[in-house]
Design an enzyme around this catalytic site. Structure first.
Site, PDB file in Angstrom:
ATOM      1  N   GLY A   8      19.362  11.338 -15.343  1.00  0.00           N
ATOM      2  CA  GLY A   8      19.188  10.482 -14.158  1.00  0.00           C
ATOM      3  C   GLY A   8      19.486   9.037 -14.505  1.00  0.00           C
ATOM      4  N   GLY A  11      20.528   5.840 -11.908  1.00  0.00           N
ATOM      5  CA  GLY A  11      19.634   5.280 -10.898  1.00  0.00           C
ATOM      6  C   GLY A  11      19.203   3.863 -11.226  1.00  0.00           C
ATOM      7  N   GLN A  12      18.229   3.381 -10.460  1.00  0.00           N
ATOM      8  CA  GLN A  12      17.776   1.981 -10.606  1.00  0.00           C
ATOM      9  C   GLN A  12      17.252   1.696 -12.017  1.00  0.00           C
ATOM     10  OE1 GLN A  12      15.764   0.116  -6.968  1.00  0.00           O
ATOM     11  NE2 GLN A  12      15.112   2.231  -6.813  1.00  0.00           N
ATOM     12  N   LEU A  13      16.367   2.551 -12.501  1.00  0.00           N
ATOM     13  CA  LEU A  13      15.782   2.333 -13.822  1.00  0.00           C
ATOM     14  C   LEU A  13      16.781   2.667 -14.921  1.00  0.00           C
ATOM     15  CD1 LEU A  13      13.305   1.860 -15.678  1.00  0.00           C
ATOM     16  CD2 LEU A  13      12.677   4.246 -15.288  1.00  0.00           C
ATOM     17  N   ASP A  34      23.981  12.165 -15.503  1.00  0.00           N
ATOM     18  CA  ASP A  34      23.549  12.106 -14.110  1.00  0.00           C
ATOM     19  C   ASP A  34      24.319  13.164 -13.336  1.00  0.00           C
ATOM     20  OD1 ASP A  34      21.938   9.646 -12.480  1.00  0.00           O
ATOM     21  OD2 ASP A  34      23.208  10.930 -11.213  1.00  0.00           O
ATOM     22  N   ILE A  53      20.067  18.471 -14.105  1.00  0.00           N
ATOM     23  CA  ILE A  53      18.929  18.857 -14.937  1.00  0.00           C
ATOM     24  C   ILE A  53      18.450  20.276 -14.612  1.00  0.00           C
ATOM     25  CG2 ILE A  53      17.305  17.648 -13.400  1.00  0.00           C
ATOM     26  CD1 ILE A  53      16.839  18.305 -17.157  1.00  0.00           C
ATOM     27  N   TYR A 142       5.607  13.451  -3.638  1.00  0.00           N
ATOM     28  CA  TYR A 142       6.018  12.696  -4.835  1.00  0.00           C
ATOM     29  C   TYR A 142       4.795  12.403  -5.708  1.00  0.00           C
ATOM     30  CZ  TYR A 142       7.811   8.544  -7.385  1.00  0.00           C
ATOM     31  OH  TYR A 142       8.181   7.624  -8.330  1.00  0.00           O
ATOM     32  N   LYS A 146       3.831  13.750  -9.444  1.00  0.00           N
ATOM     33  CA  LYS A 146       3.587  12.849 -10.577  1.00  0.00           C
ATOM     34  C   LYS A 146       2.209  13.128 -11.186  1.00  0.00           C
ATOM     35  CE  LYS A 146       7.414  10.372 -10.652  1.00  0.00           C
ATOM     36  NZ  LYS A 146       8.376  10.521 -11.759  1.00  0.00           N
TER      37      LYS A 146
HETATM   38  P1  NAD Z   1      16.761   6.620  -8.549  1.00  0.00           P
HETATM   39  O1  NAD Z   1      16.604   7.494  -7.343  1.00  0.00           O
HETATM   40  O2  NAD Z   1      17.357   5.275  -8.403  1.00  0.00           O
HETATM   41  O3  NAD Z   1      17.586   7.397  -9.664  1.00  0.00           O
HETATM   42  C1  NAD Z   1      17.430   8.769  -9.931  1.00  0.00           C
HETATM   43  C2  NAD Z   1      18.729   9.271 -10.535  1.00  0.00           C
HETATM   44  O4  NAD Z   1      18.562  10.665 -10.789  1.00  0.00           O
HETATM   45  C3  NAD Z   1      19.924   9.127  -9.601  1.00  0.00           C
HETATM   46  O5  NAD Z   1      21.000   8.488 -10.255  1.00  0.00           O
HETATM   47  C4  NAD Z   1      20.293  10.562  -9.242  1.00  0.00           C
HETATM   48  O6  NAD Z   1      21.692  10.770  -9.081  1.00  0.00           O
HETATM   49  C5  NAD Z   1      19.767  11.309 -10.459  1.00  0.00           C
HETATM   50  N1  NAD Z   1      19.483  12.722 -10.165  1.00  0.00           N
HETATM   51  C6  NAD Z   1      18.959  13.241  -9.033  1.00  0.00           C
HETATM   52  N2  NAD Z   1      18.885  14.578  -9.137  1.00  0.00           N
HETATM   53  C7  NAD Z   1      19.371  14.904 -10.356  1.00  0.00           C
HETATM   54  C8  NAD Z   1      19.569  16.135 -11.038  1.00  0.00           C
HETATM   55  N3  NAD Z   1      19.270  17.311 -10.465  1.00  0.00           N
HETATM   56  N4  NAD Z   1      20.084  16.102 -12.293  1.00  0.00           N
HETATM   57  C9  NAD Z   1      20.431  14.915 -12.862  1.00  0.00           C
HETATM   58  N5  NAD Z   1      20.293  13.722 -12.254  1.00  0.00           N
HETATM   59  C10 NAD Z   1      19.746  13.725 -11.009  1.00  0.00           C
HETATM   60  O7  NAD Z   1      15.302   6.526  -9.212  1.00  0.00           O
HETATM   61  P2  NAD Z   1      14.743   5.338 -10.113  1.00  0.00           P
HETATM   62  O8  NAD Z   1      14.185   4.321  -9.205  1.00  0.00           O
HETATM   63  O9  NAD Z   1      15.742   4.969 -11.138  1.00  0.00           O
HETATM   64  O10 NAD Z   1      13.500   6.110 -10.788  1.00  0.00           O
HETATM   65  C11 NAD Z   1      13.640   6.717 -12.054  1.00  0.00           C
HETATM   66  C12 NAD Z   1      12.310   7.354 -12.425  1.00  0.00           C
HETATM   67  O11 NAD Z   1      11.293   6.355 -12.437  1.00  0.00           O
HETATM   68  C13 NAD Z   1      11.820   8.420 -11.457  1.00  0.00           C
HETATM   69  O12 NAD Z   1      11.152   9.437 -12.169  1.00  0.00           O
HETATM   70  C14 NAD Z   1      10.836   7.688 -10.592  1.00  0.00           C
HETATM   71  O13 NAD Z   1       9.859   8.544 -10.068  1.00  0.00           O
HETATM   72  C15 NAD Z   1      10.229   6.735 -11.574  1.00  0.00           C
HETATM   73  N6  NAD Z   1       9.669   5.554 -10.924  1.00  0.00           N
HETATM   74  C16 NAD Z   1      10.473   4.670 -10.288  1.00  0.00           C
HETATM   75  C17 NAD Z   1       9.906   3.588  -9.638  1.00  0.00           C
HETATM   76  C18 NAD Z   1      10.757   2.585  -8.900  1.00  0.00           C
HETATM   77  O14 NAD Z   1      10.191   1.677  -8.274  1.00  0.00           O
HETATM   78  N7  NAD Z   1      12.080   2.685  -8.930  1.00  0.00           N
HETATM   79  C19 NAD Z   1       8.516   3.404  -9.664  1.00  0.00           C
HETATM   80  C20 NAD Z   1       7.723   4.362 -10.296  1.00  0.00           C
HETATM   81  C21 NAD Z   1       8.303   5.427 -10.946  1.00  0.00           C
HETATM   82  C1  AKB Z   2       8.447   4.676  -4.642  1.00  0.00           C
HETATM   83  O1  AKB Z   2       8.185   3.779  -3.819  1.00  0.00           O
HETATM   84  O2  AKB Z   2       8.538   5.870  -4.360  1.00  0.00           O
HETATM   85  C2  AKB Z   2       8.620   4.263  -6.079  1.00  0.00           C
HETATM   86  C3  AKB Z   2       7.337   4.362  -6.806  1.00  0.00           C
HETATM   87  C4  AKB Z   2       6.337   3.275  -6.684  1.00  0.00           C
HETATM   88  O3  AKB Z   2       7.100   5.324  -7.479  1.00  0.00           O
HETATM   89  N1  AKB Z   2       9.184   2.953  -6.104  1.00  0.00           N
END
Ligand code: NAD
Ligand code: AKB
Length: 317
Positions: A8, A11-13, A34, A53, A142, A146
């Site tokens: 993944g 994505g943002q992180l 990804d 995945i 969600y 978690k």
């Molecule tokens: P995102 O949605 O921006 O990125 C997720 C990535 O996973 C995407 O690039 C998507 O293409 C990829 N993906 C989706 N399904 C897939 C699969 N089957 N196989 C492979 N790749 C796949 O999410 P994010 O914001 O980068 O978050 C990353 C992690 O951090 C997540 O577990 C999320 O729950 C956690 N998180 C994020 C935040 C936040 O604010 N962004 C906050 C708390 C926790």
């Molecule tokens: C969401 O809003 O779903 C995420 C998180 C706080 O897990 N940014």
């Protein structure tokens, strides 16, 4: 050569974590994977792999061929998107984590990273300075995934010795990729609207306080935790983590000091109920005590940095 796989990564992180991991370990030792092949084009500085995945054979083959010894498992469906297809969100979020934990045992991995979220908390959780250990009762699919994931991480650590580490991130705010379907993502979108000179209609009410964090702080926390000596990582479910808390009106006022003509309106939708069930602020004392966590960015400093750097990135979206 032992390699690190990021699942993944686009994505943002992942987009920002992959860059820092490549700087620390060298691009040849990092595999950004990804589901989305187009989004992998940005990783010209490390190895890449199109990978679902859920495709267990393909994941096993890659781990074996590339001698992967650490996994950062970031793929998930986030809170708002999860509510649109709860069974799919549960399946992706849960099955993929259990698979990764099994892989850690099968291939004798060094370490696994898996992010949790403030979404583990629910309406009966203390809202202010939410403690590390308290009532959770999340009410989104969600958050349920978690919370269950945290229990599985601790179980695999205690039962099988899997060195899995985790953080309960607040809402993460970065400018290098687009929002991914989260409730806190209004705080990403608002900067894009301000830079574009457009009006911003917020899907949360003006006074909805939520815990948030600028992406460089989130990357620092993640790598501090992953580099910490094993004995310092005393919480094996997931660590509370905090930096800033603010409301939509507060972030708007802060942006307005740079863009005086910027306008906002409020049209709360189904995401309001999700935000209302989450804490206003988080007590992260344990992260600060156990492995020295300290954040760098407040709202003002983050806003100035994003507004300075976002325009150059907009050409890539
Ligand atoms: P995102 O949605 O921006 O990125 C997720 C990535 O996973 C995407 O690039 C998507 O293409 C990829 N993906 C989706 N399904 C897939 C699969 N089957 N196989 C492979 N790749 C796949 O999410 P994010 O914001 O980068 O978050 C990353 C992690 O951090 C997540 O577990 C999320 O729950 C956690 N998180 C994020 C935040 C936040 O604010 N962004 C906050 C708390 C926790
Ligand atoms: C969401 O809003 O779903 C995420 C998180 C706080 O897990 N940014």
């Amino acid at each position: 050569m032992e390699r690190i796989l990021i699942i993944g990564a686009a994505g943002q992180l992942g987009s920002e974590l992959t860059f820092t991991l490549s700087q620390q370990y060298g691009g040849d030792n990092i595999i950004a994977s990804d589901l989305n092949p187009k989004a992998l084009e940005k990783f010209e500085y490390c190895k890449t792999a199109v990978l679902d995945i859920m495709d267990q054979d393909a994941v096993r083959k890659l781990i074996k061929d590339q001698n992967v010894k650490q996994i950062y498992h970031l793929a998930a469906v986030l809170s708002a998107t999860g509510e649109k297809n709860p069974r799919f969100a549960w399946q992706l979020n849960m099955d993929s984590l259990l698979f990764v934990l099994e892989l850690a045992m099968e291939f004798k991995m060094d370490k696994i990273y898996w992010p949790s979220s403030i979404a583990v908390f629910g309406p009966n959780t203390p809202k202010i300075n939410t403690p590390q250990f308290c009532v959770k009762e999340p009410n989104t699919v969600y958050g349920i995934s978690k919370q269950a994931g945290e229990r599985w991480c601790e179980y695999y650590f205690q039962k099988f010795g899997v060195d899995v580490r985790s953080l309960r991130y607040p809402g993460l705010i970065g400018y290098k990729s687009l929002p991914g379907g989260g409730t806190t993502d209004y705080a990403v979108d608002i900067y894009h609207k301000a830079i574009a000179g457009e009006h911003f209609d917020c899907f949360l009410s003006a006074d909805t306080a939520l815990p948030m964090m600028y992406m460089p702080d989130a990357i620092k926390a993640t790598l501090d935790l992953m580099h910490a000596p094993k004995e310092n990582v005393k919480i094996r479910s997931s660590y509370n983590l905090a930096a800033i808390s603010f409301t939509p009106e507060e972030i708007y006022q802060c942006i307005k000091t740079h863009h005086p003509d910027f306008t906002i309106s409020y049209s709360p939708d189904f995401r309001q109920a999700i935000a209302d069930s989450w804490p206003d602020s988080i007590d992260d004392t344990r992260a600060r005590e156990d492995w020295g966590w300290k954040h760098d960015y407040d709202l003002k400093k983050m806003t100035a940095d994003i507004l300075r750097n976002l325009p150059a990135y907009l050409v890539n979206f």
